[in-house]
Design a protein around this motif. Structure first.
Motif, PDB file in Angstrom:
ATOM      1  N   ASP A 186       5.866   0.500   0.332  1.00  0.00           N
ATOM      2  CA  ASP A 186       4.675   1.144   0.098  1.00  0.00           C
ATOM      3  C   ASP A 186       4.005   0.492  -0.824  1.00  0.00           C
ATOM      4  O   ASP A 186       4.175   0.299  -1.966  1.00  0.00           O
ATOM      5  CB  ASP A 186       5.064   2.715  -0.611  1.00  0.00           C
ATOM      6  CG  ASP A 186       3.748   3.414  -0.972  1.00  0.00           C
ATOM      7  OD1 ASP A 186       2.949   2.727  -0.968  1.00  0.00           O
ATOM      8  OD2 ASP A 186       4.037   4.653  -1.173  1.00  0.00           O
ATOM      9  N   SER A 187       2.867  -0.221  -0.505  1.00  0.00           N
ATOM     10  CA  SER A 187       2.118  -1.010  -1.134  1.00  0.00           C
ATOM     11  C   SER A 187       1.374  -0.707  -2.448  1.00  0.00           C
ATOM     12  O   SER A 187       1.236  -1.074  -3.512  1.00  0.00           O
ATOM     13  CB  SER A 187       1.120  -1.896  -0.382  1.00  0.00           C
ATOM     14  OG  SER A 187       0.609  -1.398   0.439  1.00  0.00           O
ATOM     15  N   ALA A 188       0.928   0.871  -2.043  1.00  0.00           N
ATOM     16  CA  ALA A 188       0.263   1.455  -3.335  1.00  0.00           C
ATOM     17  C   ALA A 188       1.266   1.667  -4.473  1.00  0.00           C
ATOM     18  O   ALA A 188       0.990   1.579  -5.697  1.00  0.00           O
ATOM     19  CB  ALA A 188      -0.181   2.931  -2.756  1.00  0.00           C
ATOM     20  N   GLN A 189       2.449   2.052  -3.839  1.00  0.00           N
ATOM     21  CA  GLN A 189       3.540   2.288  -5.021  1.00  0.00           C
ATOM     22  C   GLN A 189       3.826   0.939  -5.926  1.00  0.00           C
ATOM     23  O   GLN A 189       3.858   0.931  -6.884  1.00  0.00           O
ATOM     24  CB  GLN A 189       4.851   2.975  -4.513  1.00  0.00           C
ATOM     25  CG  GLN A 189       5.649   3.182  -5.482  1.00  0.00           C
ATOM     26  CD  GLN A 189       6.995   3.883  -5.046  1.00  0.00           C
ATOM     27  OE1 GLN A 189       7.979   3.371  -5.352  1.00  0.00           O
ATOM     28  NE2 GLN A 189       7.104   4.759  -4.178  1.00  0.00           N
ATOM     29  N   SER A 246      10.272   0.156  -3.256  1.00  0.00           N
ATOM     30  CA  SER A 246       9.201   1.335  -2.973  1.00  0.00           C
ATOM     31  C   SER A 246       9.187   1.487  -1.554  1.00  0.00           C
ATOM     32  O   SER A 246       7.974   1.928  -1.028  1.00  0.00           O
ATOM     33  CB  SER A 246       7.791   0.570  -3.510  1.00  0.00           C
ATOM     34  OG  SER A 246       7.955   0.287  -4.792  1.00  0.00           O
ATOM     35  N   GLN A 269       1.616  -1.467  -6.346  1.00  0.00           N
ATOM     36  CA  GLN A 269       0.575  -1.741  -7.105  1.00  0.00           C
ATOM     37  C   GLN A 269       0.627  -0.721  -8.647  1.00  0.00           C
ATOM     38  O   GLN A 269       0.470  -1.351  -9.591  1.00  0.00           O
ATOM     39  CB  GLN A 269      -0.745  -1.709  -6.482  1.00  0.00           C
ATOM     40  CG  GLN A 269      -1.930  -2.358  -6.885  1.00  0.00           C
ATOM     41  CD  GLN A 269      -1.504  -3.817  -7.105  1.00  0.00           C
ATOM     42  OE1 GLN A 269      -1.043  -4.443  -5.857  1.00  0.00           O
ATOM     43  NE2 GLN A 269      -1.584  -4.315  -8.035  1.00  0.00           N
ATOM     44  N   LEU A 270       1.129   0.475  -8.062  1.00  0.00           N
ATOM     45  CA  LEU A 270       1.435   1.386  -9.310  1.00  0.00           C
ATOM     46  C   LEU A 270       2.266   0.843 -10.400  1.00  0.00           C
ATOM     47  O   LEU A 270       2.218   0.808 -11.645  1.00  0.00           O
ATOM     48  CB  LEU A 270       1.675   2.643  -8.685  1.00  0.00           C
ATOM     49  CG  LEU A 270       1.896   3.741  -9.948  1.00  0.00           C
ATOM     50  CD1 LEU A 270       0.638   4.373 -10.699  1.00  0.00           C
ATOM     51  CD2 LEU A 270       2.409   5.181  -9.246  1.00  0.00           C
ATOM     52  N   ASN A 278       0.754  -1.958 -12.161  1.00  0.00           N
ATOM     53  CA  ASN A 278      -0.513  -1.667 -13.140  1.00  0.00           C
ATOM     54  C   ASN A 278       0.158  -1.134 -14.400  1.00  0.00           C
ATOM     55  O   ASN A 278      -0.117  -1.197 -15.356  1.00  0.00           O
ATOM     56  CB  ASN A 278      -1.240  -0.711 -12.504  1.00  0.00           C
ATOM     57  CG  ASN A 278      -2.133  -1.255 -11.385  1.00  0.00           C
ATOM     58  OD1 ASN A 278      -2.182  -2.546 -11.453  1.00  0.00           O
ATOM     59  ND2 ASN A 278      -2.925  -0.510 -10.548  1.00  0.00           N
TER      60      ASN A 278
END
Ligand code: HEC
Length: 155
Positions: free
Chosen positions: A134-137, A131, A139-140, A143
């Motif tokens: 990219d920590s949001a990615q 990713s 997490q996505l 999830n």
């Protein structure tokens, strides 16, 4: 075998850890045909789309846990402990959704195996490497995988 040539591609940091494991499993499978020492082959982790839990499951998990989640993937026979039957997680927990347990296993590793003996990779660092940090990615990915495993539950 063209797969061997693909294996020459450089590894991404921590990815080597997990890929060494699955590589060993594939090697063990071909050993049966060739009757020679298994050779550990490492392949780069694929950058699977973070939006699809199912696609990531097929790319990252099915090799051990099987396409149906029941634990019969092609690498399963070469592991120290059998991969969990992911379709039975809710049933074993009195019907409780495994969503958060899956997330925790992906982030921190499986809590089933004894210390240091688990073949279940810790996915957090691997997902960070695919990713681009990219920590949001990351997490996505976690999830969506947890939602997908939740959808596999047998009643
Ligand atoms: C290299 C083989 C391998 C791969 C690839 C793999 N696992 Fe596992 N997994 C295992 C093994 C073996 C266990 C059994 C527990 C242990 O040994 O720690 C396990 C256990 C688990 C557990 C714990 C189940 C429970 O009852 O608590 C979850 C959740 C899980 N895996 C999800 C996944 C997901 C999602 C993926 C893909 C992102 C994945 N695994 C990829 C081998 C693997």
């Amino acid at each position: 075998m063209s797969i061997n040539r693909i294996n020459q591609i450089t590894l991404l940091g921590m990815a080597a850890l997990f890929l060494g494991v699955t590589g060993a499993a594939f090697a063990a499978l071909s050993q049966a045909e060739k009757a020679q020492e298994p050779v550990i082959k490492k392949v780069p982790i694929e950058r699977s789309a973070p939006e699809s839990g199912k696609q990531m499951y097929m790319d990252y998990c099915a090799v051990c846990h099987g396409h149906d989640g029941k634990g019969g993937g092609p690498a399963a026979a070469a592991l120290k402990a059998p991969p969990s039957d992911l379709t039975q997680m809710a049933k074993k927990a009195g019907g409780e959704s495994p969503y958060f347990r899956v997330k925790s296993a992906l982030q921190f590793g499986s809590s089933i195996g004894a210390h240091g003996t688990s073949d279940m990779p810790v996915w957090g660092p691997l997902f960070r490497s695919v990713s681009g940090g990219d920590s949001a990615q990351v997490q996505l990915r976690i999830n969506n995988l947890a939602t997908y495993v939740d959808s596999l539950q047998e009643k």
